[in-house]
Design a protein around this motif. Sequence first.
Motif, mmCIF file in Angstrom:
data_model
loop_
_atom_site.group_PDB
_atom_site.id
_atom_site.type_symbol
_atom_site.label_atom_id
_atom_site.label_comp_id
_atom_site.label_asym_id
_atom_site.label_seq_id
_atom_site.Cartn_x
_atom_site.Cartn_y
_atom_site.Cartn_z
ATOM 1 N N SER A 1 0.824 -1.216 0.000
ATOM 2 C CA SER A 1 0.000 0.000 0.000
ATOM 3 C C SER A 1 0.852 1.257 0.000
ATOM 4 O O SER A 1 0.418 2.306 -0.472
ATOM 5 C CB SER A 1 -0.910 0.034 1.225
ATOM 6 N N THR A 2 2.070 1.153 0.577
ATOM 7 C CA THR A 2 2.894 2.365 0.685
ATOM 8 C C THR A 2 3.410 2.828 -0.678
ATOM 9 O O THR A 2 4.034 3.874 -0.767
ATOM 10 C CB THR A 2 4.098 2.148 1.630
ATOM 11 N N GLU A 3 3.155 2.053 -1.731
ATOM 12 C CA GLU A 3 3.536 2.532 -3.069
ATOM 13 C C GLU A 3 2.759 3.803 -3.398
ATOM 14 O O GLU A 3 3.180 4.616 -4.206
ATOM 15 C CB GLU A 3 3.247 1.448 -4.119
ATOM 16 N N LEU A 4 1.583 3.962 -2.792
ATOM 17 C CA LEU A 4 0.824 5.210 -2.919
ATOM 18 C C LEU A 4 0.865 5.901 -1.556
ATOM 19 O O LEU A 4 1.241 5.293 -0.560
ATOM 20 C CB LEU A 4 -0.633 4.915 -3.321
ATOM 21 N N ASP A 5 0.426 7.167 -1.527
ATOM 22 C CA ASP A 5 0.478 7.921 -0.276
ATOM 23 C C ASP A 5 -0.478 7.332 0.759
ATOM 24 O O ASP A 5 -1.648 7.112 0.462
ATOM 25 C CB ASP A 5 0.089 9.368 -0.574
ATOM 26 N N VAL A 6 0.006 7.081 1.967
ATOM 27 C CA VAL A 6 -0.880 6.497 2.980
ATOM 28 C C VAL A 6 -1.333 7.526 4.007
ATOM 29 O O VAL A 6 -2.084 7.207 4.924
ATOM 30 C CB VAL A 6 -0.219 5.300 3.724
ATOM 31 N N PRO B 1 -6.261 0.835 2.155
ATOM 32 C CA PRO B 1 -5.759 -0.528 2.347
ATOM 33 C C PRO B 1 -4.665 -0.617 3.411
ATOM 34 O O PRO B 1 -4.562 -1.623 4.111
ATOM 35 C CB PRO B 1 -5.209 -0.929 0.974
ATOM 36 N N PHE B 2 -3.858 0.460 3.559
ATOM 37 C CA PHE B 2 -2.764 0.407 4.528
ATOM 38 C C PHE B 2 -3.308 0.251 5.941
ATOM 39 O O PHE B 2 -2.907 -0.630 6.689
ATOM 40 C CB PHE B 2 -1.912 1.689 4.446
ATOM 41 N N TRP B 3 -4.261 1.106 6.300
ATOM 42 C CA TRP B 3 -4.755 1.055 7.682
ATOM 43 C C TRP B 3 -5.617 -0.172 7.928
ATOM 44 O O TRP B 3 -5.632 -0.712 9.036
ATOM 45 C CB TRP B 3 -5.486 2.367 8.022
ATOM 46 N N LEU B 4 -6.324 -0.633 6.909
ATOM 47 C CA LEU B 4 -7.100 -1.874 7.085
ATOM 48 C C LEU B 4 -6.162 -3.057 7.312
ATOM 49 O O LEU B 4 -6.405 -3.904 8.173
ATOM 50 C CB LEU B 4 -7.976 -2.133 5.860
ATOM 51 N N SER B 5 -5.057 -3.095 6.534
ATOM 52 C CA SER B 5 -4.086 -4.179 6.733
ATOM 53 C C SER B 5 -3.464 -4.082 8.107
ATOM 54 O O SER B 5 -3.160 -5.093 8.742
ATOM 55 C CB SER B 5 -2.997 -4.132 5.668
ATOM 56 N N ALA B 6 -3.289 -2.823 8.580
ATOM 57 C CA ALA B 6 -2.724 -2.650 9.924
ATOM 58 C C ALA B 6 -3.684 -3.229 10.958
ATOM 59 O O ALA B 6 -3.261 -3.904 11.904
ATOM 60 C CB ALA B 6 -2.472 -1.173 10.194
ATOM 61 N N ILE B 7 -4.991 -2.989 10.773
ATOM 62 C CA ILE B 7 -5.980 -3.566 11.714
ATOM 63 C C ILE B 7 -5.911 -5.094 11.652
ATOM 64 O O ILE B 7 -5.966 -5.777 12.673
ATOM 65 C CB ILE B 7 -7.416 -3.078 11.383
#
Lengths: 506, 167
Positions: B23-28, B42-48
Amino acid sequence: MEILGLLSDGVMVSLMPINVMLILLGVTLGLFIGAMPGLGSVNGVAILLPITFLVPPNSAIIFLAAIYYGAMYGGAISSITLGIPGASTAVATTFDGRPLAMSGRASLALVTAALASFIGGTISNVLFTVFAPLLATVALIFGPPEIFALMLLAFATFVGLGGDDIPKTILSICLGLVFAAIGFDEISGAPRLVLFDINGFMKGISFLVLAIGVYGIGEMIWTIENTRGEVTTTEAKMSLKGIVRDSKEGMRRGWKGTMIGSFLGFFVGILPAAGATPGSLMSYGVAKMVAKNPKEFGKGHPGGVAAPEAANNAASTGSMLPMLTLGIPGSPTTAILLGGMVIWGLTPGPRLFTDQPDFVWGLIGSFYISNVFALLVNLAFIPLFIWMLRMPFTVLAPLIFVLSVVGGYAATQDMFDVWLMLIFGLGAFFLRKLDYPLAPAVLAIVLGPIAEPTLRQSLLLSSGDATVFLTRPIAGPITIIALILILLPLFKAIMTKLRGTRTNEA
Amino acid sequence: MRLAEIVTAGVLALLSIYMMYKSTELDVGYITGEGPGGGAWPFWLSAIMLICTGIIAFNWWRRTSPPSQSDEVLLDGYGKRTIVLVGGGLLGFIALVDIISMYGAMAVFLFYYLRFLGRHSWTLTLSLSLLLPMVFFFFFEGLMRITMPKGLSFTEPFYNYLYSIIY
């Protein structure tokens, strides 16, 4: 009055020859799918959705809704004659249906189930017809924060009321949402989450690939592994005279349960993500609670058959209400219907009532027709369905696998998706064995493409201030209810612990 | 089950970390004037998800979830056989599609399942595994106009003949 006019137009649409044929086929298939252990409405709708591309969208949804309806009737057949529920929605029907069948009164149980289903269906259809246009009118003023708050509520229901392991439920929801995010970032147009840089992921993961993988392959393998022993069927002799006699007795002893199931089922069905299974279990519980002799329940009381059967039909109609008016499914099956609507080029949500009245009212009209057909087909062919239940699973299973693979390919016409479906199916089998609920993931992959843009738009409108979900008059209460539901299990755990400490101290 | 529970949690944790990284390939983060970046959702959902796998592992350690208390094996002999025979059969089915066409693979799979796994009679096996692919062919190619993969070129004359019936 205006509603009556629209409804009669809808009934006329559903009485068109092609639609009548599809309804008949749908309820018959639904009855069979519901009756077959291991297959429920959600499997049927997921596996058969790709073949509906043949007919126009309003006929397609009428067909799928008829399957949904028929499956609610059908579940009772195996619950009563085999003692194993044909679908999770008919679990509560086994409690009293099986004892009745064992004491030689299978016919009474089957007739009561059919009549209760019919009454539950009819009452919920009337409630639906009254409430749906009202809710759709209110929902027209909803902006992105309100819609996102509703999504949050749908997921919160799974967490708070789902009854499954909480971290596993949340993980399942997030997994579905992230899968939905694969492909492209809609706003910037940049490729996003192209897993392992495989080009096949560039076009995203279709919800059908996940749904068929989970329900067509994963659940089938799970059922094959679980039903190792042979199943015995109880014979049910049906005659016209017997049906009339049993109808009278069933209604006399089961009317209270039917009424409870009809209303409770409908309102539980409306709750996002609750659906027919909790609706039927709750109705059974309430019917038992208010009965004159609760002790008779569980030993073969027609009321114990009527309540869950009325409820699962009422709930299936109820779960269509948020799907049609708000664009939020009330059950896993309606989640798949919603995904189908997107594929057919429709935009689910309140505007559907003004933009596509033929579609909406045709579907509502078809509920009434399906209900009548399901009752007639059910009563007329009960012996046939019982005979079909003897079909060995080793014949049914390969047919379902073939339909899944062909259907999975037909939806996107890409072999990559068929491979992905197999991987999801095998993954789903193992996750299911370890108590991971998978319905939330399927719901999430359908809702993901609506949830993300509404969140981003809301935050953009409020310049990044997340309290926008709490301060708006409609979004606020919905968000608060959602937060309470999410925190409910935590609160319960703390209370149990506190009580435990107190008992220890005493 | 106990071992499977922690291994699955571990695999899901790795998947979450990988999806966070992807996900970090785009701005998170939050971009002023543009709202949340393309990778944020997607970044924060994956973090959850990652946090959830942590809790699942913690519950495993405390032995509170049912699979973490179970002494049963995830797959006993029957379970393993089911996965190998049914899952393997499906794998073979899908792998054969690009070689002997969707309908050919379907016939082979039905034959394999009905005859070898189901031990059904030759009559039932042959009639179903030959008739069903035919029905599917006319349904998909004729009615729905969806062309299924036809495999390698040697199947061409056969399909040319079938198409001459439809058109």
